[in-house]
Enzyme design. Structure first.
Site, PDB file in Angstrom:
ATOM      1  N   ALA A  14       0.797  -1.231   0.000  1.00  0.00           N
ATOM      2  CA  ALA A  14       0.000   0.000   0.000  1.00  0.00           C
ATOM      3  C   ALA A  14       0.830   1.282   0.000  1.00  0.00           C
ATOM      4  O   ALA A  14       0.299   2.360  -0.269  1.00  0.00           O
ATOM      5  CB  ALA A  14      -0.928  -0.002   1.204  1.00  0.00           C
ATOM      6  N   THR A  15       2.132   1.173   0.319  1.00  0.00           N
ATOM      7  CA  THR A  15       2.944   2.394   0.312  1.00  0.00           C
ATOM      8  C   THR A  15       3.863   2.437  -0.905  1.00  0.00           C
ATOM      9  O   THR A  15       4.732   3.297  -1.015  1.00  0.00           O
ATOM     10  CB  THR A  15       3.814   2.480   1.598  1.00  0.00           C
ATOM     11  OG1 THR A  15       4.603   1.281   1.660  1.00  0.00           O
ATOM     12  CG2 THR A  15       2.966   2.588   2.842  1.00  0.00           C
ATOM     13  N   LYS A 151       2.728  -8.292 -12.622  1.00  0.00           N
ATOM     14  CA  LYS A 151       3.839  -8.940 -13.300  1.00  0.00           C
ATOM     15  C   LYS A 151       5.117  -8.689 -12.499  1.00  0.00           C
ATOM     16  O   LYS A 151       5.148  -7.713 -11.746  1.00  0.00           O
ATOM     17  CB  LYS A 151       3.964  -8.441 -14.727  1.00  0.00           C
ATOM     18  CG  LYS A 151       4.674  -7.083 -14.871  1.00  0.00           C
ATOM     19  CD  LYS A 151       5.040  -6.812 -16.305  1.00  0.00           C
ATOM     20  CE  LYS A 151       6.028  -5.676 -16.385  1.00  0.00           C
ATOM     21  NZ  LYS A 151       6.442  -5.274 -17.686  1.00  0.00           N
ATOM     22  N   ASP A 180      -1.911  -7.942 -17.011  1.00  0.00           N
ATOM     23  CA  ASP A 180      -1.028  -7.499 -18.080  1.00  0.00           C
ATOM     24  C   ASP A 180      -1.624  -6.148 -18.447  1.00  0.00           C
ATOM     25  O   ASP A 180      -2.651  -6.089 -19.130  1.00  0.00           O
ATOM     26  CB  ASP A 180      -1.065  -8.466 -19.269  1.00  0.00           C
ATOM     27  CG  ASP A 180      -0.088  -8.036 -20.351  1.00  0.00           C
ATOM     28  OD1 ASP A 180       0.082  -6.817 -20.526  1.00  0.00           O
ATOM     29  OD2 ASP A 180       0.493  -8.896 -21.012  1.00  0.00           O
ATOM     30  N   HIS A 181      -1.005  -5.066 -17.966  1.00  0.00           N
ATOM     31  CA  HIS A 181      -1.718  -3.787 -18.069  1.00  0.00           C
ATOM     32  C   HIS A 181      -1.918  -3.343 -19.513  1.00  0.00           C
ATOM     33  O   HIS A 181      -2.767  -2.506 -19.785  1.00  0.00           O
ATOM     34  CB  HIS A 181      -1.067  -2.697 -17.196  1.00  0.00           C
ATOM     35  CG  HIS A 181       0.250  -2.247 -17.697  1.00  0.00           C
ATOM     36  ND1 HIS A 181       1.419  -2.879 -17.379  1.00  0.00           N
ATOM     37  CD2 HIS A 181       0.594  -1.235 -18.511  1.00  0.00           C
ATOM     38  CE1 HIS A 181       2.420  -2.267 -17.986  1.00  0.00           C
ATOM     39  NE2 HIS A 181       1.950  -1.266 -18.673  1.00  0.00           N
ATOM     40  N   LYS A 185      -5.485  -1.383 -21.939  1.00  0.00           N
ATOM     41  CA  LYS A 185      -5.389  -0.168 -22.745  1.00  0.00           C
ATOM     42  C   LYS A 185      -6.508  -0.119 -23.785  1.00  0.00           C
ATOM     43  O   LYS A 185      -6.820  -1.117 -24.426  1.00  0.00           O
ATOM     44  CB  LYS A 185      -4.025  -0.100 -23.445  1.00  0.00           C
ATOM     45  CG  LYS A 185      -2.901   0.156 -22.456  1.00  0.00           C
ATOM     46  CD  LYS A 185      -1.577   0.364 -23.155  1.00  0.00           C
ATOM     47  CE  LYS A 185      -0.445   0.446 -22.164  1.00  0.00           C
ATOM     48  NZ  LYS A 185      -0.491   1.607 -21.282  1.00  0.00           N
ATOM     49  N   HIS A 243       3.465  -8.560 -22.777  1.00  0.00           N
ATOM     50  CA  HIS A 243       2.762  -7.572 -23.597  1.00  0.00           C
ATOM     51  C   HIS A 243       2.849  -7.843 -25.103  1.00  0.00           C
ATOM     52  O   HIS A 243       1.860  -7.748 -25.819  1.00  0.00           O
ATOM     53  CB  HIS A 243       3.302  -6.165 -23.334  1.00  0.00           C
ATOM     54  CG  HIS A 243       3.488  -5.849 -21.881  1.00  0.00           C
ATOM     55  ND1 HIS A 243       2.531  -6.144 -20.942  1.00  0.00           N
ATOM     56  CD2 HIS A 243       4.508  -5.275 -21.203  1.00  0.00           C
ATOM     57  CE1 HIS A 243       2.966  -5.752 -19.743  1.00  0.00           C
ATOM     58  NE2 HIS A 243       4.160  -5.224 -19.879  1.00  0.00           N
ATOM     59  N   LYS A 341      14.536  -0.062 -24.588  1.00  0.00           N
ATOM     60  CA  LYS A 341      14.696   1.157 -23.794  1.00  0.00           C
ATOM     61  C   LYS A 341      15.610   2.118 -24.539  1.00  0.00           C
ATOM     62  O   LYS A 341      16.370   1.701 -25.407  1.00  0.00           O
ATOM     63  CB  LYS A 341      15.300   0.799 -22.436  1.00  0.00           C
ATOM     64  CG  LYS A 341      14.343  -0.049 -21.609  1.00  0.00           C
ATOM     65  CD  LYS A 341      14.705  -0.041 -20.156  1.00  0.00           C
ATOM     66  CE  LYS A 341      13.678  -0.758 -19.329  1.00  0.00           C
ATOM     67  NZ  LYS A 341      12.403  -0.031 -19.204  1.00  0.00           N
TER      68      LYS A 341
HETATM   69  P1  NAD Z   1       7.675  -0.808  -4.394  1.00  0.00           P
HETATM   70  O1  NAD Z   1       9.002  -1.353  -4.018  1.00  0.00           O
HETATM   71  O2  NAD Z   1       7.538   0.639  -4.668  1.00  0.00           O
HETATM   72  O3  NAD Z   1       6.635  -1.165  -3.218  1.00  0.00           O
HETATM   73  C1  NAD Z   1       6.639  -2.366  -2.538  1.00  0.00           C
HETATM   74  C2  NAD Z   1       5.608  -2.357  -1.416  1.00  0.00           C
HETATM   75  O4  NAD Z   1       5.720  -3.602  -0.713  1.00  0.00           O
HETATM   76  C3  NAD Z   1       5.791  -1.262  -0.371  1.00  0.00           C
HETATM   77  O5  NAD Z   1       4.502  -0.828   0.035  1.00  0.00           O
HETATM   78  C4  NAD Z   1       6.463  -2.005   0.806  1.00  0.00           C
HETATM   79  O6  NAD Z   1       6.157  -1.456   2.084  1.00  0.00           O
HETATM   80  C5  NAD Z   1       5.811  -3.356   0.697  1.00  0.00           C
HETATM   81  N1  NAD Z   1       6.603  -4.421   1.320  1.00  0.00           N
HETATM   82  C6  NAD Z   1       7.853  -4.826   0.977  1.00  0.00           C
HETATM   83  N2  NAD Z   1       8.231  -5.857   1.787  1.00  0.00           N
HETATM   84  C7  NAD Z   1       7.185  -6.100   2.615  1.00  0.00           C
HETATM   85  C8  NAD Z   1       6.949  -7.049   3.655  1.00  0.00           C
HETATM   86  N3  NAD Z   1       7.847  -7.977   4.005  1.00  0.00           N
HETATM   87  N4  NAD Z   1       5.743  -7.018   4.276  1.00  0.00           N
HETATM   88  C9  NAD Z   1       4.804  -6.102   3.951  1.00  0.00           C
HETATM   89  N5  NAD Z   1       4.979  -5.193   2.977  1.00  0.00           N
HETATM   90  C10 NAD Z   1       6.160  -5.181   2.327  1.00  0.00           C
HETATM   91  O7  NAD Z   1       7.171  -1.698  -5.614  1.00  0.00           O
HETATM   92  P2  NAD Z   1       6.180  -1.272  -6.816  1.00  0.00           P
HETATM   93  O8  NAD Z   1       6.958  -0.541  -7.860  1.00  0.00           O
HETATM   94  O9  NAD Z   1       4.966  -0.620  -6.269  1.00  0.00           O
HETATM   95  O10 NAD Z   1       5.811  -2.690  -7.481  1.00  0.00           O
HETATM   96  C11 NAD Z   1       4.928  -3.618  -6.861  1.00  0.00           C
HETATM   97  C12 NAD Z   1       4.635  -4.747  -7.842  1.00  0.00           C
HETATM   98  O11 NAD Z   1       4.025  -4.224  -9.004  1.00  0.00           O
HETATM   99  C13 NAD Z   1       5.861  -5.501  -8.333  1.00  0.00           C
HETATM  100  O12 NAD Z   1       5.506  -6.850  -8.553  1.00  0.00           O
HETATM  101  C14 NAD Z   1       6.185  -4.833  -9.653  1.00  0.00           C
HETATM  102  O13 NAD Z   1       6.881  -5.689 -10.524  1.00  0.00           O
HETATM  103  C15 NAD Z   1       4.772  -4.575 -10.163  1.00  0.00           C
HETATM  104  N6  NAD Z   1       4.672  -3.488 -11.131  1.00  0.00           N
HETATM  105  C16 NAD Z   1       4.996  -2.195 -10.782  1.00  0.00           C
HETATM  106  C17 NAD Z   1       4.839  -1.187 -11.710  1.00  0.00           C
HETATM  107  C18 NAD Z   1       5.143   0.249 -11.351  1.00  0.00           C
HETATM  108  O14 NAD Z   1       4.861   1.105 -12.183  1.00  0.00           O
HETATM  109  N7  NAD Z   1       5.671   0.546 -10.198  1.00  0.00           N
HETATM  110  C19 NAD Z   1       4.374  -1.476 -13.013  1.00  0.00           C
HETATM  111  C20 NAD Z   1       4.054  -2.792 -13.334  1.00  0.00           C
HETATM  112  C21 NAD Z   1       4.199  -3.780 -12.381  1.00  0.00           C
END
Ligand code: NAD
Length: 496
Positions: A14-15, A151, A180-181, A185, A243, A341
């Site tokens: 959530a953070t 993913k 798969d975002h 789209k 994708h 990239k």
């Molecule tokens: P992030 O590192 O920003 O956030 C991870 C979250 O997990 C944080 O809220 C953290 O507090 C929590 N966390 C980590 N370890 C924990 C634990 N042991 N217990 C409880 N909470 C814990 O990661 P993100 O970029 O938000 O990505 C999350 C997922 O989404 C990943 O699988 C990533 O591959 C996928 N994803 C992210 C994006 C993006 O745009 N950020 C895009 C596509 C997919």
């Protein structure tokens, strides 16, 4: 199907970045549009200690920074639906408290026991969380239970299968929503509509009239702060397995007998089953890998100098490939894909090139002698362009190329929903059409594994092999030249 689905969303991570940039703004848009009613609640779960008030303030901040013209006070009724639970997902004890909180929210908001577990966390936690959800009783509920998984779903077939088996101990296949975002789209969803609702395309959509199809998904950014993850993944796993192959499946599938999730998925699966499996020696002839170097002005660092990247990394930041589909409809038609990239433009486009007419009656200056193209603009611009030839004014035997455009942007008041907005809503309503089924994931990994095995066993001596700010290595051009084709300059194909 319930129009305004009542559900409790339990959001792990959530953070995190995804939650802040995509999920909260998407939930807010759904709320504003009245798509989710007052009967919704969210429990945010992450490691950090936060009060509900701090959590709600963070949500407000993320919405204000992503959406324009929002008044902070107007957000209060929305954020009042959110509660926070500080929780280490590897600790069984935290789940009992989470269960209590879920039951309490269920009662307060009258949610009928419907639970949507959204795993916005690093993939190594997916198996642990789902197993605890079951063992600690969170999946014992009177309503539906569903899990949404981000993913990457594994890093090869073997790890994906292991992960799937873990998740399946707690959820049935139809309860698993693999994101798969790209499938959320607007224009990716429009591929099916363009094909199956236009009499002028479907009869031509085969190897008699189509010469080749090109799919490009290019980014201008480098790996930024994702070096640690990316260096173990690379473009093939990060983009092609999911994708790119999903777009191939949508372009190549047979018309489904109806628009149900099962029918669409089964047609996509048939395409993935028909992908030609190249032998070890055929792979280098049909797939090209690239890694970015400096840009021409030496301002942007090469991949190997990015933070958390090995200085002698063999990881590809670019892939181009020729995919063949061995079935009646597509025999002989190459589907060229490329993604990378630090390319010249940020864009995802599909170019369908039709075969030349049998005989050219007109005198056309060489530079205007163009085949018909159908260009589907996926992002950032959304629309369709048809490239045709018409008479050049005043000239009897000369033609000129013209472009017929349709752009979503030009429609008054049209506000295309963000992919995540649609996908969250679909998962609440129980529509899994735009999520990937295990069979699709498995077939895609098997296809990609054959390539990654060859690449891992042979170092690419040419790396780095393309300048930042270009459309990729020379070998990617040669891949098409070999078939007497060229990559269409999609960087010039913007909708006017
Ligand atoms: P992030 O590192 O920003 O956030 C991870 C979250 O997990 C944080 O809220 C953290 O507090 C929590 N966390 C980590 N370890 C924990 C634990 N042991 N217990 C409880 N909470 C814990 O990661 P993100 O970029 O938000 O990505 C999350 C997922 O989404 C990943 O699988 C990533 O591959 C996928 N994803 C992210 C994006 C993006 O745009 N950020 C895009 C596509 C997919």
């Amino acid at each position: 199907m319930n129009k305004k689905p009542a559900s409790l969303l339990i959001l792990f991570g959530a953070t995190g970045d995804l939650a802040n940039r995509k999920l909260y703004p998407s939930l807010y848009r759904l709320y504003k549009k009245g798509k989710i009613a007052e009967q919704f609640a969210v429990v945010g779960v992450a490691r950090r200690e936060l009060t509900d008030e701090q959590y709600q303030n963070n949500i407000k901040k993320s919405i204000l920074s992503e959406i324009n013209h929002v008044n902070e006070c107007d957000l209060n009724p929305f954020v009042s639906h959110f509660k926070y639970h500080s929780h280490d997902v590897s600790d069984a004890a935290s789940y009992a408290e989470l269960k209590q909180l879920a039951e309490q929210m269920d009662e307060t908001y009258d949610l009928g026991g419907n639970r949507l577990f959204y795993l916005a966390m690093a993939p190594e936690f997916f198996g642990t969380i789902t197993q605890f959800l079951k063992s600690e009783g969170l999946t014992d509920t009177t309503g539906y239970k569903r899990v949404v998984i981000e993913k990457p779903f594994g890093r090869d077939y073997k790890s994906a299968e292991k992960l799937n088996a873990m998740i399946r101990t707690a959820f049935e296949e139809e309860e698993i929503y693999r994101i798969d975002h790209y499938l959320g789209k607007e224009m990716v969803q429009n591929i099916e509509v363009i094909r199956f609702s236009n009499a002028i395309f479907e009869p031509l959509w085969n190897n008699r009239y189509i010469s080749n199809i090109q799919i490009t998904s290019s980014e201008t950014l480098g790996v930024e702060e994702r070096g640690r993850y990316y260096d173990k993944s690379g473009a093939l796993r990060d983009m092609v397995q999911n994708h790119m192959l999903q777009m191939v499946a949508l372009l190549a599938m047979e018309p489904p007998i109806s628009l149900t999730t099962e029918e669409i998925r089964s047609e996509k699966v048939r395409v993935l089953r028909a992908l030609r499996k190249y032998s070890e020696t055929e792979i280098p002839e049909n797939f090209v890998r690239g890694q970015y170097d400096w840009d021409e002005k030496n301002l942007l660092a090469p991949y190997r100098e990015e933070p958390m990247v090995q200085p002698d990394s063999n990881t590809e930041t670019y892939v181009a490939g020729k995919i063949m589909i061995d079935n009646f409809r597509w025999a002989g038609v190459p589907f060229y894909i490329r993604t990378g990239k630090r390319m010249a433009t940020k864009s995802t486009k599909i170019v369908v090139q039709f075969k030349d007419i049998p005989m050219n009656l007109y005198y056309q200056p060489k530079e205007t002698l163009n085949p018909n193209l159908l260009v589907i603009h996926i992002q950032p611009d959304e629309g369709v362009t048809l490239h045709l030839n018409v008479k050049k004014s005043g000239q009897k035997e000369e033609t000129k190329p013209i472009h017929l455009h349709f752009s979503n942007r030009n429609i008054n008041g049209m506000n295309t929903p963000e992919a995540y907005e649609r996908l969250i809503y679909d998962s609440m309503r129980g529509d899994a059409t735009n999520f990937t089924h295990w069979e699709e994931v498995a077939l895609s990994w098997k296809y990609v594994d054959r390539i990654s095995q060859v690449w891992e066993n042979t170092r690419e001596q040419d790396f780095p092999n393309y300048f930042s700010g270009t459309m990729g290595p020379k070998k990617a051009d040669e891949l098409l030249e070999h078939d007497n084709h060229i990559w269409w300059p999609i960087e010039q194909f913007e909708i006017e």
